[in-house]
Write a protein that holds these residues in place. Structure first.
Motif, short mmCIF file in Angstrom:
data_model
loop_
_atom_site.label_atom_id
_atom_site.label_comp_id
_atom_site.label_asym_id
_atom_site.label_seq_id
_atom_site.Cartn_x
_atom_site.Cartn_y
_atom_site.Cartn_z
N TYR A 48 5.36 4.73 0.62
CA TYR A 48 5.04 3.30 0.66
C TYR A 48 5.08 2.82 2.10
O TYR A 48 6.08 3.04 2.81
CB TYR A 48 6.05 2.51 -0.18
N LEU A 49 4.02 2.14 2.53
CA LEU A 49 3.91 1.72 3.93
C LEU A 49 4.02 0.22 4.12
O LEU A 49 3.68 -0.30 5.18
CB LEU A 49 2.56 2.20 4.50
N GLY A 50 4.50 -0.50 3.12
CA GLY A 50 4.62 -1.94 3.27
C GLY A 50 3.31 -2.64 2.96
O GLY A 50 2.51 -2.18 2.14
N LEU A 62 3.90 8.65 18.17
CA LEU A 62 5.07 8.90 17.34
C LEU A 62 5.08 8.07 16.06
O LEU A 62 5.58 8.52 15.02
CB LEU A 62 6.34 8.65 18.15
N GLY A 63 4.54 6.85 16.11
CA GLY A 63 4.47 6.05 14.90
C GLY A 63 3.62 6.72 13.82
O GLY A 63 3.97 6.73 12.63
N LYS A 64 2.50 7.29 14.24
CA LYS A 64 1.63 8.00 13.30
C LYS A 64 2.28 9.31 12.86
O LYS A 64 2.15 9.71 11.69
CB LYS A 64 0.28 8.27 13.95
N LEU A 65 2.98 9.96 13.78
CA LEU A 65 3.64 11.22 13.45
C LEU A 65 4.70 11.03 12.37
O LEU A 65 4.85 11.88 11.48
CB LEU A 65 4.26 11.82 14.72
N ILE A 66 5.42 9.93 12.43
CA ILE A 66 6.43 9.65 11.41
C ILE A 66 5.81 9.65 10.02
O ILE A 66 6.33 10.26 9.08
CB ILE A 66 7.11 8.30 11.69
N ILE A 67 4.69 8.94 9.87
CA ILE A 67 4.04 8.86 8.55
C ILE A 67 3.60 10.25 8.10
O ILE A 67 3.78 10.63 6.93
CB ILE A 67 2.84 7.90 8.60
N CYS A 116 0.84 -1.20 0.00
CA CYS A 116 0.00 0.00 0.00
C CYS A 116 0.87 1.25 0.00
O CYS A 116 2.01 1.25 0.50
CB CYS A 116 -0.95 0.01 1.20
N ARG A 117 0.34 2.30 -0.58
CA ARG A 117 1.07 3.57 -0.65
C ARG A 117 0.10 4.74 -0.55
O ARG A 117 -1.04 4.68 -1.04
CB ARG A 117 1.90 3.66 -1.92
N VAL A 118 0.56 5.81 0.09
CA VAL A 118 -0.23 7.03 0.24
C VAL A 118 -0.01 7.92 -0.98
O VAL A 118 1.13 8.11 -1.42
CB VAL A 118 0.19 7.80 1.51
N ILE A 119 -1.09 8.44 -1.53
CA ILE A 119 -1.00 9.41 -2.63
C ILE A 119 -0.81 10.78 -1.99
O ILE A 119 -1.78 11.44 -1.56
CB ILE A 119 -2.25 9.37 -3.51
N CYS A 120 0.42 11.23 -1.89
CA CYS A 120 0.74 12.39 -1.06
C CYS A 120 0.10 13.68 -1.55
O CYS A 120 -0.33 14.52 -0.74
CB CYS A 120 2.26 12.55 -0.98
N ARG A 121 0.03 13.86 -2.84
CA ARG A 121 -0.50 15.11 -3.39
C ARG A 121 -1.90 15.42 -2.88
O ARG A 121 -2.24 16.58 -2.60
CB ARG A 121 -0.52 15.02 -4.92
N ASP A 122 -2.71 14.40 -2.72
CA ASP A 122 -4.12 14.60 -2.36
C ASP A 122 -4.42 14.34 -0.88
O ASP A 122 -5.57 14.42 -0.48
CB ASP A 122 -5.00 13.67 -3.21
N CYS A 174 14.92 5.84 -0.20
CA CYS A 174 14.59 6.89 -1.16
C CYS A 174 14.33 6.26 -2.53
O CYS A 174 15.23 5.65 -3.11
CB CYS A 174 15.71 7.90 -1.25
N LEU A 175 13.11 6.41 -3.02
CA LEU A 175 12.72 5.85 -4.31
C LEU A 175 12.60 6.97 -5.35
O LEU A 175 12.57 8.15 -5.01
CB LEU A 175 11.38 5.11 -4.18
N ASP A 176 12.49 6.57 -6.59
CA ASP A 176 12.33 7.56 -7.67
C ASP A 176 11.04 8.36 -7.50
O ASP A 176 10.98 9.52 -7.91
CB ASP A 176 12.32 6.87 -9.03
N ASP A 177 10.02 7.74 -6.92
CA ASP A 177 8.72 8.40 -6.82
C ASP A 177 8.29 8.67 -5.38
O ASP A 177 7.12 8.96 -5.13
CB ASP A 177 7.63 7.57 -7.53
N GLY A 178 9.21 8.58 -4.42
CA GLY A 178 8.83 8.87 -3.04
C GLY A 178 9.71 8.18 -2.03
O GLY A 178 10.90 7.96 -2.25
N PHE A 179 9.10 7.82 -0.90
CA PHE A 179 9.79 7.17 0.19
C PHE A 179 9.16 5.82 0.49
O PHE A 179 7.94 5.65 0.36
CB PHE A 179 9.71 8.01 1.48
N SER A 180 9.98 4.89 0.93
CA SER A 180 9.48 3.63 1.47
C SER A 180 9.86 3.59 2.94
O SER A 180 11.06 3.63 3.29
CB SER A 180 10.09 2.43 0.74
N ALA A 181 8.86 3.55 3.81
CA ALA A 181 9.10 3.49 5.25
C ALA A 181 9.48 2.06 5.62
O ALA A 181 8.66 1.15 5.54
CB ALA A 181 7.85 3.93 6.01
#
Length: 250
Positions: A209-211, A188-193, A75-81, A167-174
């Motif tokens: 990307y959240l795994g 703090l876990g939620k704050l990181i995201i 799963c991944r978050v669509i950051c723009r929106d 660091c990925l081409d299109d974002g971050f993978s946690a």
């Protein structure tokens, strides 16, 4: 089959693990597809594989590939929106006196001691206990790819949270996060995201990307709290996770 053809072109082998008891779903058997561990992992490769549902654990890149189940979905978050909910805004307000930054990934005793404290408080019954310096480094640090370490500190400079990020081409993978249990009231876990999403938004990066997410798995329920999101069903990214019978296509 585009990914499989590209891996063949790059002379990269994939290996299928044997079946074992699933760690998340009772009465289920699981197995994974692994990229040849002898292959050097670089930014381009991990970006391409992340876009095809793979995940990194230490130097291993893998993806669930079970015979009769397809419930583990990347799963991944669509950051723009993304817009924080009221409860997430509350977390951000509580954190306004905390300092955070992204720093180059490297081993430090300060971060290791925090990781060790976290494992001993939260995962004493898991396979990551007891923590060791060697385990910390082999699990989180992979020198062949760009990595960052997200730090959260008190205004006095006390380190209370860390997160390894690819660091990925299109974002971050946690990859993994750890925090001081004495400050758990700060979520703090939620704050990181939330901080990773903020950084992607300001840097015009598309995704965090959240795994893997599994429906009805309590441990992973939090991952669906950052809409809009996309879920990978072994073929494509979709906006709603719909479980299909597993197939063998890459």
């Amino acid at each position: 089959m585009e990914l499989a053809m590209e891996l063949v072109r790059m002379n990269i082998r994939l290996y299928l693990s044997s079946e074992q008891t699933c760690n998340y779903l009772e009465q289920e058997e699981s197995r994974s597809l692994f990229v040849d561990p002898a292959i050097k992992i670089n930014s381009s490769l991990i970006s391409q594989l992340s876009q095809n549902g793979f995940r990194r654990n230490g130097s291993l890149l893998y993806r669930p590939h079970c015979n009769h189940c397809n419930k583990c979905m990347s799963c991944r978050v669509i950051c723009r929106d993304f817009k924080p909910s009221n409860s997430q805004k509350k977390i951000l307000r509580k954190a306004k006196l905390l300092d955070w930054k992204l720093v180059p990934m490297k081993f430090t005793q300060e971060h290791y001691y925090l990781y060790q404290k976290y494992i001993e408080a939260r995962h004493i019954d898991g396979d990551m206990y007891p923590a060791s310096e060697q385990q910390y480094q082999s699990f989180l640090i992979c020198g062949d790819i760009p990595q960052l370490l997200l730090e959260i500190r008190t205004s006095e400079g006390l380190l209370i949270c860390g997160a390894a990020v690819d660091c990925l081409d299109d974002g971050f993978s946690a990859v993994y996060s750890y925090f001081d249990p004495d400050f758990s009231q700060l979520s703090l876990g939620k704050l990181i995201i939330l901080r990773l999403i903020e950084h992607c938004q300001s840097s015009q990066l598309a995704y965090v990307y959240l795994g893997y997410w599994i429906e009805n798995c309590r441990k992973m329920a939090y991952k669906k709290n950052y809409p809009p999101m996309e879920f990978f069903n072994r073929k494509q990214w979709i906006s709603e996770p719909v479980n299909h019978n597993a197939d063998m296509d890459l």
